[in-house]
Write an enzyme that holds these catalytic residues in place. Structure first.
Site, short mmCIF file in Angstrom:
data_model
loop_
_atom_site.label_atom_id
_atom_site.label_comp_id
_atom_site.label_asym_id
_atom_site.label_seq_id
_atom_site.Cartn_x
_atom_site.Cartn_y
_atom_site.Cartn_z
N CYS A 3 -58.26 7.46 -50.99
CA CYS A 3 -58.77 8.82 -51.22
C CYS A 3 -58.45 9.67 -50.01
CB CYS A 3 -60.26 8.80 -51.57
SG CYS A 3 -61.36 8.23 -50.24
N ASN A 6 -61.67 8.43 -46.94
CA ASN A 6 -62.00 6.99 -46.88
C ASN A 6 -63.47 6.77 -46.47
OD1 ASN A 6 -60.94 3.99 -45.10
ND2 ASN A 6 -61.43 4.18 -47.25
N CYS A 8 -66.01 8.04 -48.99
CA CYS A 8 -66.78 8.15 -50.24
C CYS A 8 -66.12 7.34 -51.36
CB CYS A 8 -66.93 9.62 -50.67
SG CYS A 8 -67.86 10.63 -49.49
N SER A 10 -63.01 5.94 -52.09
CA SER A 10 -62.23 4.69 -51.97
C SER A 10 -63.04 3.52 -51.41
CB SER A 10 -60.92 4.90 -51.20
OG SER A 10 -61.14 5.32 -49.88
#
Ligand code: 4NP
Length: 148
Positions: A3, A6, A8, A10
Site C-alpha cells: 500500500c 505500510n 494500515c 497492507s
C-alpha cells in the site's frame, strides 16, 4: 501486500493472510511494504492494530518498510491495494516480466474489475472495519485460487 504508508491496509492484509495460511497449514510466506517513506520503521496505525486485535490478530510487531526492487525476486505474487500503489510498483518493475506477478488484490475476487481496498487512513474507525471486511473476502479468494 503493498500500500502507500505500510501502516494500515497492507499490514492488515499481511496479518490476516498469515492467519489464513496458518489455519490451512500452508508454508507460504507473506510480507508487506509501502511507497511513502514518512512512516518507515513505524508500527501499524493504532486504529489498524485495534481492528485486527478485535479479530484476534496481533500486528503490532510489524515495522513499516519501503518496497524494494529485490521484492520482485523474493516473492512469487505481489498485490497492490489500489491503483496508485500498482502504478508505483509498475514504475519500479523495469519491464513486463516483473509485472506478471503483480495485480490489484481485489482482482483475485473480482477479476478485471480493478476494485481497490479502501484507504481508511483519513476516516474513522468504521473505515478500518470496512477495510478488514474487503480484505477478508479478497484473501479468501486468494487462498482458494493459490493454496487449494
Ligand atoms: P496505508 O494508509 O497506505 O493503508 O498504510 C496510509 C498511511 C499513511 C498515509 C496515507 C495512507 N499518509 O499520508 O501518511
Amino acid at each position: 501486500m503493498v500500500c502507500l504508508g505500510n501502516i494500515c491496509r497492507s499490514p492488515m492484509a499481511e496479518g490476516l493472510l498469515r492467519r489464513k495460511l496458518n489455519d490451512i497449514g500452508s508454508r507460504s510466506t507473506v510480507d508487506s511494504c509501502g511507497f511513502e517513506p514518512y512512516h518507515i520503521g513505524d508500527s501499524p496505525d493504532a486504529r489498524a492494530q485495534k481492528t485486527m486485535m478485535e479479530h484476534g490478530i496481533d500486528i503490532c510487531g510489524h515495522k513499516a518498510r519501503l518496497f524494494h526492487p529485490d521484492d520482485f525476486n523474493e516473492f512469487d505474487l505481489i498485490f497492490a491495494m489500489d491503483k496508485f500503489n500498482y502504478g508505483d510498483i509498475k514504475r519500479m518493475a523495469g519491464g513486463e516480466e516483473n509485472m506478471k506477478k503483480v495485480d490489484l488484490l481485489v482482482n483475485v475476487l473480482y477479476p478485471g474489475e480493478n476494485r481497490v481496498v479502501p484507504d481508511p487512513y483519513y476516516g474513522n474507525a468504521d473505515g478500518f472495519e470496512n477495510t478488514y471486511a474487503v480484505l477478508d473476502k479478497a484473501l479468501d479468494a486468494l487462498i482458494s485460487k493459490y493454496e487449494k
